[in-house]
Design a protein around this motif. Structure first.
Motif, PDB file in Angstrom:
ATOM      1  N   LEU A  78      68.767 -23.386  62.686  1.00 31.52           N
ATOM      2  CA  LEU A  78      69.532 -22.960  61.532  1.00 31.52           C
ATOM      3  C   LEU A  78      70.963 -23.471  61.630  1.00 31.52           C
ATOM      4  N   SER A  79      71.536 -23.801  60.488  1.00 27.44           N
ATOM      5  CA  SER A  79      72.918 -24.242  60.419  1.00 27.44           C
ATOM      6  C   SER A  79      73.668 -23.391  59.409  1.00 27.44           C
ATOM      7  N   CYS A  80      74.940 -23.179  59.662  1.00 28.71           N
ATOM      8  CA  CYS A  80      75.801 -22.450  58.745  1.00 28.71           C
ATOM      9  C   CYS A  80      77.148 -23.145  58.712  1.00 28.71           C
ATOM     10  N   ALA A  81      77.510 -23.679  57.562  1.00 28.98           N
ATOM     11  CA  ALA A  81      78.763 -24.393  57.388  1.00 28.98           C
ATOM     12  C   ALA A  81      79.728 -23.573  56.550  1.00 28.98           C
ATOM     13  N   ALA A  82      80.946 -23.435  57.037  1.00 34.24           N
ATOM     14  CA  ALA A  82      81.993 -22.717  56.324  1.00 34.24           C
ATOM     15  C   ALA A  82      82.864 -23.694  55.550  1.00 34.24           C
ATOM     16  N   SER A  83      83.194 -23.330  54.334  1.00 37.44           N
ATOM     17  CA  SER A  83      84.072 -24.152  53.516  1.00 37.44           C
ATOM     18  C   SER A  83      85.032 -23.259  52.748  1.00 37.44           C
ATOM     19  N   GLY A  84      86.137 -23.835  52.306  1.00 38.62           N
ATOM     20  CA  GLY A  84      87.143 -23.097  51.581  1.00 38.62           C
ATOM     21  C   GLY A  84      88.488 -23.184  52.261  1.00 38.62           C
ATOM     22  N   SER A  85      89.365 -22.253  51.927  1.00 40.81           N
ATOM     23  CA  SER A  85      90.713 -22.231  52.478  1.00 40.81           C
ATOM     24  C   SER A  85      90.836 -21.129  53.517  1.00 40.81           C
ATOM     25  N   PHE A  86      91.184 -21.512  54.734  1.00 48.79           N
ATOM     26  CA  PHE A  86      91.398 -20.555  55.800  1.00 48.79           C
ATOM     27  C   PHE A  86      92.188 -21.216  56.919  1.00 48.79           C
ATOM     28  N   PHE A  87      92.833 -20.380  57.734  1.00 45.24           N
ATOM     29  CA  PHE A  87      93.582 -20.873  58.872  1.00 45.24           C
ATOM     30  C   PHE A  87      92.677 -21.093  60.075  1.00 45.24           C
ATOM     31  N   ARG A  88      91.822 -20.125  60.336  1.00 42.51           N
ATOM     32  CA  ARG A  88      90.985 -20.193  61.517  1.00 42.51           C
ATOM     33  C   ARG A  88      89.736 -19.343  61.327  1.00 42.51           C
ATOM     34  N   ILE A  89      88.632 -19.832  61.852  1.00 37.73           N
ATOM     35  CA  ILE A  89      87.430 -19.028  61.986  1.00 37.73           C
ATOM     36  C   ILE A  89      87.412 -18.446  63.378  1.00 37.73           C
ATOM     37  N   ASN A  90      87.281 -17.146  63.459  1.00 39.10           N
ATOM     38  CA  ASN A  90      87.259 -16.482  64.753  1.00 39.10           C
ATOM     39  C   ASN A  90      85.809 -16.347  65.229  1.00 39.10           C
ATOM     40  N   ASP A  91      85.259 -15.163  65.245  1.00 37.72           N
ATOM     41  CA  ASP A  91      83.873 -15.009  65.662  1.00 37.72           C
ATOM     42  C   ASP A  91      82.919 -15.491  64.582  1.00 37.72           C
ATOM     43  N   MET A  92      81.798 -16.068  65.005  1.00 39.17           N
ATOM     44  CA  MET A  92      80.695 -16.395  64.116  1.00 39.17           C
ATOM     45  C   MET A  92      79.429 -15.810  64.717  1.00 39.17           C
ATOM     46  N   ALA A  93      78.509 -15.423  63.865  1.00 41.83           N
ATOM     47  CA  ALA A  93      77.323 -14.741  64.347  1.00 41.83           C
ATOM     48  C   ALA A  93      76.152 -14.967  63.408  1.00 41.83           C
ATOM     49  N   PHE A 100      78.927 -15.769  68.680  1.00 40.78           N
ATOM     50  CA  PHE A 100      79.705 -16.778  69.390  1.00 40.78           C
ATOM     51  C   PHE A 100      81.171 -16.535  69.048  1.00 40.78           C
ATOM     52  N   THR A 101      81.970 -16.183  70.049  1.00 42.49           N
ATOM     53  CA  THR A 101      83.364 -15.860  69.810  1.00 42.49           C
ATOM     54  C   THR A 101      84.223 -17.112  69.794  1.00 42.49           C
ATOM     55  N   SER A 102      85.465 -16.942  69.357  1.00 40.18           N
ATOM     56  CA  SER A 102      86.399 -18.060  69.295  1.00 40.18           C
ATOM     57  C   SER A 102      86.806 -18.566  70.667  1.00 40.18           C
ATOM     58  N   VAL A 103      86.578 -17.770  71.708  1.00 41.24           N
ATOM     59  CA  VAL A 103      86.911 -18.183  73.067  1.00 41.24           C
ATOM     60  C   VAL A 103      85.688 -18.647  73.842  1.00 41.24           C
ATOM     61  N   GLY A 104      84.553 -18.753  73.170  1.00 38.03           N
ATOM     62  CA  GLY A 104      83.400 -19.382  73.771  1.00 38.03           C
ATOM     63  C   GLY A 104      82.373 -18.479  74.412  1.00 38.03           C
ATOM     64  N   SER A 105      82.548 -17.179  74.328  1.00 31.43           N
ATOM     65  CA  SER A 105      81.547 -16.276  74.879  1.00 31.43           C
ATOM     66  C   SER A 105      80.422 -16.057  73.878  1.00 31.43           C
ATOM     67  N   ARG A 143      78.464 -23.775  68.453  1.00 29.33           N
ATOM     68  CA  ARG A 143      79.458 -24.017  67.402  1.00 29.33           C
ATOM     69  C   ARG A 143      79.985 -25.435  67.489  1.00 29.33           C
ATOM     70  N   ASP A 144      80.259 -26.004  66.335  1.00 27.56           N
ATOM     71  CA  ASP A 144      80.994 -27.245  66.214  1.00 27.56           C
ATOM     72  C   ASP A 144      82.249 -26.910  65.419  1.00 27.56           C
ATOM     73  N   ASN A 145      83.348 -26.678  66.118  1.00 30.89           N
ATOM     74  CA  ASN A 145      84.568 -26.238  65.454  1.00 30.89           C
ATOM     75  C   ASN A 145      85.144 -27.306  64.526  1.00 30.89           C
ATOM     76  N   GLY A 146      84.939 -28.566  64.860  1.00 29.20           N
ATOM     77  CA  GLY A 146      85.413 -29.637  63.999  1.00 29.20           C
ATOM     78  C   GLY A 146      84.728 -29.651  62.643  1.00 29.20           C
ATOM     79  N   LYS A 147      83.483 -29.178  62.590  1.00 27.08           N
ATOM     80  CA  LYS A 147      82.721 -29.115  61.348  1.00 27.08           C
ATOM     81  C   LYS A 147      82.681 -27.712  60.756  1.00 27.08           C
ATOM     82  N   ASN A 148      83.348 -26.760  61.410  1.00 22.77           N
ATOM     83  CA  ASN A 148      83.321 -25.366  60.971  1.00 22.77           C
ATOM     84  C   ASN A 148      81.883 -24.891  60.770  1.00 22.77           C
TER      85      ASN A 148
END
Length: 121
Positions: free
Chosen positions: A20-35, A51-56, A71-76
Motif C-alpha cells: 500500500l502507498s499513501c501520498a500526501a499533497s497540499g500545503s504544510f511545513f512538515r509531516i510528523n507521524d504517519m500511520a 512510523f514516527t518522524s524520528v524513525g521509530s 517512509r520516503d520523506n522526499g516524496k511525502n
C-alpha cells in the motif's frame, strides 16, 4: 488543505503480498507521524503500524513480523508492505498523518479515503 491518497489495495490469495502507498499533497511545513489503520466489517478501526518522524516504528501484534511500514520523506509518502496475508487481514486500510501546517501552528490529523484489501482463496 492536505490530502492523503492511498493506493495498492485489491484482492489477494492467502499467503500473498500487497504494498500500500499513501501520498500526501497540499500545503504544510512538515509531516510528523504517519500511520496505517484498518477497519474490518462490523469492527472498530485499529492501528496497524506507525512510523514516527524520528524513525521509530510500532506494529499491532496481529501483523508483527508480516507487515513493514516505511517512509520516503522526499516524496511525502508512507508505504505498508504486507506479506503472508491472511483472511483476517481483510479490511479497509486507512492512511493517517499528523501534519504541522507551519512551524508555529499545532499539528493537525488527516485521514485518507481508505483502500480495500481482501484476502480470499
Amino acid at each position: 488543505q492536505v490530502q492523503l491518497v492511498e493506493s495498492g489495495g485489491g484482492l489477494v490469495q492467502p499467503g500473498g503480498s500487497l504494498r500500500l502507498s499513501c501520498a500526501a499533497s497540499g500545503s504544510f511545513f512538515r509531516i510528523n507521524d504517519m500511520a496505517w489503520y484498518r477497519q474490518a466489517q462490523g469492527k472498530q478501526r485499529e492501528l496497524v503500524a506507525r512510523f514516527t518522524s524520528v524513525g521509530s516504528t510500532n506494529y499491532a501484534d496481529s501483523v508483527k513480523g508480516r507487515f513493514t511500514i516505511s517512509r520516503d520523506n522526499g516524496k511525502n509518502t508512507v508505504y505498508l508492505q504486507m506479506n503472508s496475508l491472511k483472511p483476517e487481514d481483510t479490511a479497509v486500510y486507512y492512511c493517517y498523518a499528523e501534519v504541522s501546517p507551519t512551524p508555529s501552528r499545532p499539528r493537525i490529523g488527516y485521514w485518507g479515503q481508505g483502500t480495500q484489501v481482501t484476502v480470499s482463496s
